[in-house]
Write a protein that holds these residues in place. Structure first.
Motif, PDB file in Angstrom:
ATOM      1  N   VAL A  36     -11.380   1.227   2.544  1.00 27.66           N
ATOM      2  CA  VAL A  36     -11.123   0.556   1.264  1.00 27.66           C
ATOM      3  C   VAL A  36      -9.890  -0.344   1.377  1.00 27.66           C
ATOM      4  O   VAL A  36      -9.878  -1.477   0.887  1.00 27.66           O
ATOM      5  N   LEU A  37      -8.869   0.145   2.061  1.00 25.93           N
ATOM      6  CA  LEU A  37      -7.611  -0.603   2.168  1.00 25.93           C
ATOM      7  C   LEU A  37      -7.735  -1.865   3.019  1.00 25.93           C
ATOM      8  O   LEU A  37      -6.845  -2.719   2.992  1.00 25.93           O
ATOM      9  N   GLU A  38      -8.834  -2.003   3.744  1.00 20.29           N
ATOM     10  CA  GLU A  38      -9.057  -3.235   4.509  1.00 20.29           C
ATOM     11  C   GLU A  38      -9.175  -4.444   3.581  1.00 20.29           C
ATOM     12  O   GLU A  38      -8.997  -5.580   4.017  1.00 20.29           O
ATOM     13  N   ASN A  39      -9.456  -4.201   2.306  1.00 15.90           N
ATOM     14  CA  ASN A  39      -9.586  -5.285   1.321  1.00 15.90           C
ATOM     15  C   ASN A  39      -8.252  -5.749   0.757  1.00 15.90           C
ATOM     16  O   ASN A  39      -8.216  -6.631  -0.087  1.00 15.90           O
ATOM     17  N   PHE A  40      -7.161  -5.145   1.223  1.00 14.08           N
ATOM     18  CA  PHE A  40      -5.835  -5.450   0.695  1.00 14.08           C
ATOM     19  C   PHE A  40      -4.917  -5.922   1.824  1.00 14.08           C
ATOM     20  O   PHE A  40      -5.093  -5.541   2.978  1.00 14.08           O
ATOM     21  N   GLU A  41      -3.932  -6.710   1.464  1.00 16.67           N
ATOM     22  CA  GLU A  41      -2.905  -7.151   2.415  1.00 16.67           C
ATOM     23  C   GLU A  41      -1.877  -6.034   2.590  1.00 16.67           C
ATOM     24  O   GLU A  41      -1.633  -5.254   1.664  1.00 16.67           O
ATOM     25  N   ASP A  42      -1.253  -5.970   3.763  1.00 18.35           N
ATOM     26  CA  ASP A  42      -0.259  -4.936   4.062  1.00 18.35           C
ATOM     27  C   ASP A  42       0.880  -4.881   3.056  1.00 18.35           C
ATOM     28  O   ASP A  42       1.389  -3.807   2.748  1.00 18.35           O
ATOM     29  N   ASP A  43       1.301  -6.038   2.556  1.00 17.95           N
ATOM     30  CA  ASP A  43       2.480  -6.076   1.684  1.00 17.95           C
ATOM     31  C   ASP A  43       2.136  -5.930   0.194  1.00 17.95           C
ATOM     32  O   ASP A  43       3.020  -5.978  -0.653  1.00 17.95           O
ATOM     33  N   GLU A  44       0.865  -5.707  -0.135  1.00 15.76           N
ATOM     34  CA  GLU A  44       0.471  -5.494  -1.532  1.00 15.76           C
ATOM     35  C   GLU A  44       0.814  -4.076  -1.965  1.00 15.76           C
ATOM     36  O   GLU A  44       0.799  -3.147  -1.156  1.00 15.76           O
ATOM     37  N   LEU A  45       1.082  -3.919  -3.250  1.00 12.53           N
ATOM     38  CA  LEU A  45       1.269  -2.579  -3.809  1.00 12.53           C
ATOM     39  C   LEU A  45      -0.090  -1.896  -3.905  1.00 12.53           C
ATOM     40  O   LEU A  45      -1.097  -2.522  -4.229  1.00 12.53           O
ATOM     41  N   VAL A  46      -0.097  -0.602  -3.616  1.00 14.88           N
ATOM     42  CA  VAL A  46      -1.327   0.178  -3.692  1.00 14.88           C
ATOM     43  C   VAL A  46      -1.725   0.332  -5.161  1.00 14.88           C
ATOM     44  O   VAL A  46      -0.888   0.697  -5.991  1.00 14.88           O
ATOM     45  N   PRO A  47      -2.981   0.073  -5.490  1.00 13.59           N
ATOM     46  CA  PRO A  47      -3.427   0.270  -6.873  1.00 13.59           C
ATOM     47  C   PRO A  47      -3.232   1.715  -7.328  1.00 13.59           C
ATOM     48  O   PRO A  47      -3.419   2.662  -6.559  1.00 13.59           O
TER      49      PRO A  47
END
Length: 65
Positions: A36-47
């Motif tokens: 799931v986290l592959e859809n997010f950038e490393d520096d984004e806050l976790v939902p």
């Protein structure tokens, strides 16, 4: 995606990835969330919803000085 992290102000995706790989006790669940986290950038806050579903909060990522 920052709208999805209204309560989480500190935990970044990169931190959660590391935590899931190294410390999360249920490896099957960890693998699902790593995908799931592959859809997010490393520096984004976790939902918030992801942290809530994993029964984690910002305290789990604090480093004691």
């Amino acid at each position: 995606m920052s709208d999805l992290a209204k309560n989480n102000k500190t935990v970044k995706v990169k931190q959660l990835r590391k935590f899931l790989k190294e410390k999360y006790p249920n490896k099957q669940v960890a693998e699902i969330y790593l995908e799931v986290l592959e859809n997010f950038e490393d520096d984004e806050l976790v939902p918030d919803l992801i942290l809530e579903n994993l029964l984690l909060d910002e305290e789990d990522f604090r480093v004691d000085a």
